[in-house]
Design an enzyme around this catalytic site. Structure first.
Site, PDB file in Angstrom:
ATOM      1  N   SER A   5       0.832  -1.252  -0.013  1.00  0.00           N
ATOM      2  CA  SER A   5      -0.045   0.091  -0.087  1.00  0.00           C
ATOM      3  C   SER A   5       0.820   1.360   0.185  1.00  0.00           C
ATOM      4  O   SER A   5       1.802   1.595  -0.738  1.00  0.00           O
ATOM      5  CB  SER A   5      -0.982  -0.005   1.193  1.00  0.00           C
ATOM      6  OG  SER A   5      -1.881   0.893   1.001  1.00  0.00           O
ATOM      7  N   HIS A 113      -8.424   1.295  -0.585  1.00  0.00           N
ATOM      8  CA  HIS A 113      -8.515   0.087  -1.606  1.00  0.00           C
ATOM      9  C   HIS A 113      -9.349  -0.424  -2.187  1.00  0.00           C
ATOM     10  O   HIS A 113      -9.770  -1.440  -2.415  1.00  0.00           O
ATOM     11  CB  HIS A 113      -7.376  -0.946  -1.224  1.00  0.00           C
ATOM     12  CG  HIS A 113      -5.984  -0.505  -1.135  1.00  0.00           C
ATOM     13  ND1 HIS A 113      -5.059   0.071  -2.016  1.00  0.00           N
ATOM     14  CD2 HIS A 113      -5.357  -0.182   0.072  1.00  0.00           C
ATOM     15  CE1 HIS A 113      -4.006   0.443  -1.667  1.00  0.00           C
ATOM     16  NE2 HIS A 113      -4.167   0.390  -0.316  1.00  0.00           N
TER      17      HIS A 113
END
Length: 218
Positions: A5, A113
């Site tokens: 991430s 996400h």
């Protein structure tokens, strides 16, 4: 290099694709944009444990008219994280429990996400497009594709996509293992990623760098 991430930005900095200053500014903007994409308390994330992603995807597909949930992180064998608004997460959690699948609500403040991050994507697209990236000195394994990238135009495009796309960490590690990589160095904080790597390959050699003392030892 690879990063989970936001760690993908750290990986790009390590590979000299971004300067340290660029990275810090981008991450400040990204954090703010993602946090404000969904009103606080309306969205979240759920860890699904002990089940594989194919089973989870089947449950999501079967119930798509009942709740809208999205795979956010495919972390390792038996650990997948789901994002959604809180009401849909509750419905999904009940469905998982009915299927005797363990799940835990995570203490995060937003559903990262997934499609709910769309406003953050637009902000970061504008921010990233104005910056000059250099070709990384080593391959970066992309969160979005789980494959190496080194063209700056593609790096930019995938960093923008990454905000709404799942982090394919299990596939990233499997890619590296298939390329005969067996030693992994995690640059802190903590040992979370080392734990995920160990779940994927018990034989991997793992080193953690959390402070200057660890760096000197290395």
């Amino acid at each position: 290099y690879a990063g989970h991430s936001l760690g993908e930005y750290s990986a790009l900095a390590c590979a000299d694709s971004l300067t340290f200053s660029q990275t810090i500014k981008l991450l400040k903007k990204r954090g703010s944009a993602m946090q404000s994409a969904v009103p606080r308390g309306q969205g979240g994330m759920l860890a699904v444990l002990g089940s594989d992603i194919e089973i989870i995807n089947k449950i999501l597909e079967k119930n798509k008219n009942i709740f809208n949930c999205y795979v956010a992180n495919d972390n390792s064998v038996g650990q997948v994280v789901i994002s959604a608004n809180n009401k849909d997460l509750e419905r999904f959690s009940i469905e998982l429990t009915n299927n005797k699948i363990k799940n835990i609500k995570l203490s995060v403040s937003a559903p990262f996400h997934c499609k709910l991050m769309n406003s953050a994507t637009k902000i970061m697209e504008e921010e990233i497009s104005t910056l000059e990236f250099k070709s990384p000195k080593v391959d970066i394994i992309s969160n979005v594709t789980s494959e190496p990238i080194n063209e700056t135009s593609i790096i930019k495009k995938l960093l923008i996509s990454q905000i709404e796309k799942p982090v394919r960490w299990r596939e990233i590690i499997n890619y590296m293992i298939n390329k005969k990589i067996n030693k992994f160095i995690e640059i802190g904080p903590g040992k979370v990623l080392s734990g995920l790597v160990k779940r994927i390959n018990r034989n991997a050699e793992l080193i953690q760098i959390n402070d200057l003392e660890d760096l000197k030892k290395l």
